[in-house]
Structures are given as structure tokens and as C-alpha cells.
Design an enzyme around this catalytic site. Structure first.
Site, short mmCIF file in Angstrom:
data_model
loop_
_atom_site.label_atom_id
_atom_site.label_comp_id
_atom_site.label_asym_id
_atom_site.label_seq_id
_atom_site.Cartn_x
_atom_site.Cartn_y
_atom_site.Cartn_z
N ARG A 128 5.84 -9.50 4.21
CA ARG A 128 4.77 -8.70 3.62
C ARG A 128 5.35 -7.35 3.23
NH1 ARG A 128 5.78 -5.08 6.59
NH2 ARG A 128 3.92 -4.03 5.88
N ASP A 171 0.99 -0.29 -2.63
CA ASP A 171 1.11 -1.64 -3.20
C ASP A 171 0.96 -1.63 -4.71
OD1 ASP A 171 0.15 -1.99 -0.29
OD2 ASP A 171 1.04 -3.90 -0.91
O1 MRU Z 1 -0.71 -6.26 3.83
P1 MRU Z 1 0.68 -5.72 3.87
O2 MRU Z 1 1.27 -5.63 5.23
O3 MRU Z 1 1.59 -6.45 2.88
O4 MRU Z 1 0.52 -4.24 3.32
C1 MRU Z 1 1.63 -3.41 3.23
C2 MRU Z 1 1.31 -2.03 2.79
O5 MRU Z 1 0.18 -1.67 2.61
C3 MRU Z 1 2.47 -1.11 2.54
O6 MRU Z 1 2.11 0.21 2.78
C4 MRU Z 1 2.89 -1.24 1.07
O7 MRU Z 1 3.13 -2.58 0.72
C5 MRU Z 1 4.09 -0.44 0.75
S1 MRU Z 1 5.53 -1.19 1.43
C6 MRU Z 1 6.90 -0.31 1.06
#
Ligand code: MRU
Length: 368
Positions: free
Chosen positions: A53, A244
């Protein structure tokens, strides 16, 4: 980064030279497990069910997913099926679409017989590029930490609040939000990180805390609701989070709860920075609130928590009444006006169309 004495990335080619190994993040911090992905469909499951993730890592895993598909079937139809299957796994992180488009652009003009080799080479190059981008973010973010440290003086630690995990586990290596922290630690600039637990999946408690502990970074785990209180008491010098998807006007979509931290930061004059590599910018979107799809995940992630029992087994326990429904929006949008600056691989810019245009003029032109 280090796991014990060994250096790991989050994703790498298996020694059979076609399967792909990943750190399976479902079990951290309790157990360090490596999984092998052998097909595009397995890569899709790994992204959807969050074995991997974090926006940049999702993108690179999808790139390897295309490579796995090209080895099994390099036809045009298979390329399109892989693009769609992988794209449907998670809707919010734009790095996924970016990586899939890069792969398709590279592979489509080639004869099918050359596609598998080219796909593996491109995926590996994207992984290496991610590491380089994060190093750039680290250098630029370090400068901000240096300035705060100089202002505080007397060896006082710079207190940094972070949300979710935008660390090395969310990328191929180094992380985005954590890259400046790791560099500051290497330079012996005293830092201390407040880690939001980040309900419901607890990426802060499980992953960021594990990273900080593994690299000797002083840190304290806090519940998500504590950040505002700490800011009111002057205990936070800066916030750094990842994203994201950042829009062309500087709105920042990140893990649910980020917006509340930005509001609290603004109310308390705490600088709120967002660290991002350029593939996280969606140049086609100009209003984050209206245009970014927000992933709605299973209600079970809210109704249950995972943890380690006294006998060492990892288990899920229910925390709400059986009949209580739960909602689980996974991301929120922080409007650009609440962001003090975007820390990119090229430098720190204003979260605004002007700031982003000045930093990435060629990308703006390409999107027009
Ligand atoms: O749901 P996730 O764990 O994939 O969410 C991750 C995040 O929100 C991070 O802050 C984002 O992807 C930036 S990662 C460098």
C-alpha cells in the site's frame, strides 16, 4: 531501508527472475513476511487487499503486474485486461494510473515477442526512479527541518507530526514524508516524530512506528485525536504528510484524518507540509473535493481491530456492537489554502496552480 542488519526495498525481482517479491505489510509490526507474486492477478490482489500500500508502491506493484501478464500473454488484449484489472484495485492513488499508462505507452508499440523483457526493464526503472525521487524529497525537506532546528537551537528536537504511513514501506525505499526525517537523523539533527495511529487500519501504529523504531528515530505514538491538543501546547513544530493525489491547483488527497490535522495546524500556526513525488500530481484535476474518487473500504476495518495476543498470534477483535453499522471513507481532501508547502523532488513550492506550474512547467504543457 534496514530491517535488522539487512537492507530491503519493499518490492524486488525474485531470484527466479520473473516472480516478484514483496514485504507483506498485513503482518507488520508483529511479523516480517515476504510474499511472492507469480501472476498479474496475484499482484492485483496484493494491491487491493493491501499486502502492499502507499501511492508510490501501489504504482510500482502495478507496473510489475503488467510485466507478469506480459510473460504469460503479451497480446494487445492481455495488455488491456491487465491495465483494467490493476486499475480497478484502488481508486484514489493516482500513481496507479500513472504507472499503468507509462507501461502501456512503452509496450504498445512493441511486437508482442519483445514486450515481456521491456516490461520487466520498465518496471525496474520505475522502482529505481521512485527511490531517486524520494531522495530528492528528502534533501528538500531536510532544509526545512534544518531551519527549524536552527531557530530552536540548543539541541532542542524538531517535533514532527505525521499521519498514516508515508514512509519507506509506502514507496520502494526512503518514503516521502519520512525521507527528510531519515536524512535529518543521519545528519544528527535532533528530531522527534509524533506518529498518529491512523485508524481504522493503523498504518501509523503498525508501520510508521515500526520504521521509526527500526532506524532509531525518537518517536511517540499518539491517538489520532491528540494532534490538535499537542499543537495548542506548542509541542509540534511542523506536520509532514504524504499524499495519494495532489491536484493541479494544489489540493491534497491523503489518508482520512489528514484534513483535520491541517485545520488544527492552521489554527495554531504550525506549518503543514505535504511531501510528494511528481507522479502523485494529477494534472487533469483542478478541484480535489469534487473530482477525486474517495475509496470506501470495508466496514469491518472500522468494527474490528487487529493486534497481537499474549501467545504471539495476530488476531482480529470486534470493538463495536454486532448490529452497529460502520462507514469507512479511506481518504479526505485538504484544500490547497491549508497547505504551507509541497515538498517535491525538485524543491518546495506553494500549493497553488502558480507554484506547481513553476516547478513542473513541462508537465503542465503535456497535460494541456
Ligand atoms: O491506504 P494506504 O495505506 O495505501 O494510504 C497511504 C497514504 O495515505 C499515504 O499517506 C500516501 O499513499 C502517501 S505514501 C508516500
Amino acid at each position: 531501508m534496514k530491517v535488522g542488519d539487512r537492507h530491503f526495498r519493499t518490492i524486488w525481482l525474485n531470484k527466479d527472475e520473473h516472480s516478484v517479491d514483496i514485504i507483506d505489510q498485513r503482518w507488520l509490526p508483529h511479523s516480517f513476511r515476504i510474499e511472492t507474486l507469480r501472476s498479474m492477478r496475484e499482484a492485483a490482489v496484493a494491491i487491493k487487499d493491501m499486502w502492499v500500500r502507499g501511492a508510490p508502491l501501489i504504482g510500482v506493484t502495478a507496473a510489475y503486474g503488467i510485466a507478469l501478464q506480459m510473460r504469460d500473454d503479451p497480446s494487445d488484449a492481455a495488455l488491456e485486461t491487465a491495465w483494467t484489472t490493476l486499475h480497478e484495485t484502488r481508486p484514489t492513488a493516482i500513481n496507479l494510473r500513472w504507472a499503468l499508462n507509462e507501461m502501456r505507452r512503452e509496450l504498445k508499440p512493441l511486437p508482442p515477442s519483445s514486450r515481456a523483457g521491456a516490461a520487466y526493464a520498465k518496471a525496474a526503472a520505475m522502482a529505481d526512479e521512485d527511490v531517486e525521487l524520494n531522495r530528492g524529497i528528502g534533501r528538500n525537506g531536510l532544509e526545512i527541518i534544518r531551519q527549524i532546528a536552527a531557530r530552536k537551537g540548543q539541541g532542542e528536537p524538531v517535533n514532527i507530526l505525521t499521519h498514516c504511513n508515508a514512509g519507506w514501506l509506502a514507496t520502494v525505499d526512503y518514503g516521502t514524508a519520512t525521507a527528510p526525517v531519515y536524512l535529518a537523523t543521519e545528519e544528527r539533527i535532533p528530531v522527534h516524530v509524533y506518529v498518529d495511529e491512523t485508524r481504522p487500519r493503523n498504518q501509523g501504529a503498525f508501520l510508521t512506528a515500526w520504521e521509526m523504531a527500526g532506524h532509531g528515530v525518537p518517536h511517540t505514538l499518539i491517538v489520532d485525536n491528540a494532534g490538535g491538543h499537542l499543537m495548542q501546547r506548542g509541542q509540534i513544530d511542523m506536520v509532514i504528510v504524504g499524499t495519494d493525489r495532489t491536484t493541479a491547483n494544489g489540493d491534497v488527497c491523503n489518508k482520512i484524518g489528514t484534513y483535520l490535522k491541517a485545520l488544527a495546524a492552521r489554527d495554531n500556526d504550525v506549518p503543514f507540509y505535504v511531501a510528494l513525488p511528481s507522479p502523485t500530481i494529477d494534472w487533469t484535476v483542478h478541484d480535489g473535493l469534487k473530482e477525486i474518487p474517495i475509496e470506501e473500504r470495508s466496514a469491518d476495518e472500522v468494527s474490528f481491530v487487529q493486534g497481537r495476543l499474549a501467545d504471539g498470534t495476530v488476531a482480529q477483535v470486534r470493538i463495536s456492537p454486532d448490529a452497529t453499522p460502520a462507514a469507512n471513507p479511506a481518504f479526505d481532501v485538504t484544500p490547497a489554502r491549508l497547505v504551507s508547502g509541497l515538498i517535491t523532488e525538485r524543491g518546495v513550492c506553494e500549493a497553488s496552480p502558480r507554484g506547481l506550474r513553476a516547478m513542473f512547467p513541462e508537465a503542465v504543457k503535456a497535460a494541456e
